[in-house]
Write a protein that holds these residues in place. Structure first.
Motif, PDB file in Angstrom:
ATOM      1  N   ILE A  57       0.863  -1.177   0.000  1.00 40.90           N
ATOM      2  CA  ILE A  57       0.000   0.000   0.000  1.00 40.90           C
ATOM      3  C   ILE A  57       0.903   1.232   0.000  1.00 40.90           C
ATOM      4  N   PRO A  58       0.834   2.020  -1.047  1.00 37.44           N
ATOM      5  CA  PRO A  58       1.741   3.163  -1.161  1.00 37.44           C
ATOM      6  C   PRO A  58       1.476   4.277  -0.141  1.00 37.44           C
ATOM      7  N   ASP A  59       0.219   4.547   0.183  1.00 28.41           N
ATOM      8  CA  ASP A  59      -0.086   5.633   1.109  1.00 28.41           C
ATOM      9  C   ASP A  59       0.261   5.209   2.531  1.00 28.41           C
ATOM     10  N   ILE A  60       1.099   5.987   3.197  1.00 27.90           N
ATOM     11  CA  ILE A  60       1.593   5.625   4.524  1.00 27.90           C
ATOM     12  C   ILE A  60       0.478   5.577   5.564  1.00 27.90           C
ATOM     13  N   ALA A  61      -0.501   6.464   5.457  1.00 27.98           N
ATOM     14  CA  ALA A  61      -1.622   6.454   6.411  1.00 27.98           C
ATOM     15  C   ALA A  61      -2.479   5.201   6.219  1.00 27.98           C
ATOM     16  N   ASP A  62      -2.731   4.833   4.971  1.00 26.23           N
ATOM     17  CA  ASP A  62      -3.509   3.622   4.698  1.00 26.23           C
ATOM     18  C   ASP A  62      -2.763   2.377   5.169  1.00 26.23           C
TER      19      ASP A  62
END
Length: 140
Positions: A57-62
């Motif tokens: 998952i590229p988005d750190i928050a996700d």
């Protein structure tokens, strides 16, 4: 279950019948086995889900959110794993003729308590004394 035992699906243990008679023991055995099977099935689904959901998952928050969800799921499964070992212990007590009796006092555990918590090893009074004792001796 033995061939000569008659077991009714709608049977519920009641006060007044002989304590831990064959019907009661079979009722609790079935309840424990069903509970264990449900937990094992849930555990298998979790393992499969964790294996299937391995992704980048590229988005750190996700990614952080997904890791938190996984950690929570693993903690839940660990609690269930411990519960399965308590269920196995209860099944052993049934086989050994010790099920339904308090490990501290030897008194019968109420049917109401066993129906609500079939892995109970102490009467309600003994459990409360044990918990008060733990609270007093805790090293906080």
């Amino acid at each position: 279950m033995k061939q000569d035992k008659v077991f009714f699906e709608d049977y519920r243990p009641v006060e007044g019948e002989p304590f831990m008679n064959d019907r009661q023991l079979e009722y609790f055995r079935r309840k424990l086995v069903t509970w264990k099977n449900d937990l094992m099935s849930d555990s298998k689904e979790t393992i499969e889900g964790l294996q299937d959901n391995t992704r980048n998952i590229p988005d750190i928050a996700d990614r952080a959110s997904e890791e938190t969800d996984r950690a929570l799921e693993l903690r839940t499964r660990d609690r269930q794993r411990k519960l399965v070992s308590k269920i196995d212990a209860a099944l052993r007590r049934i086989d050994e003729g010790e099920y339904g009796y308090c490990e501290m006092t030897g008194e019968p555990i109420s049917l109401k308590r066993l129906d609500a918590r079939p892995i109970a090893t102490m009467t309600l009074e003994a459990q409360e004394r044990h918990e008060r004792s733990e609270k007093v001796h805790r090293d906080d």
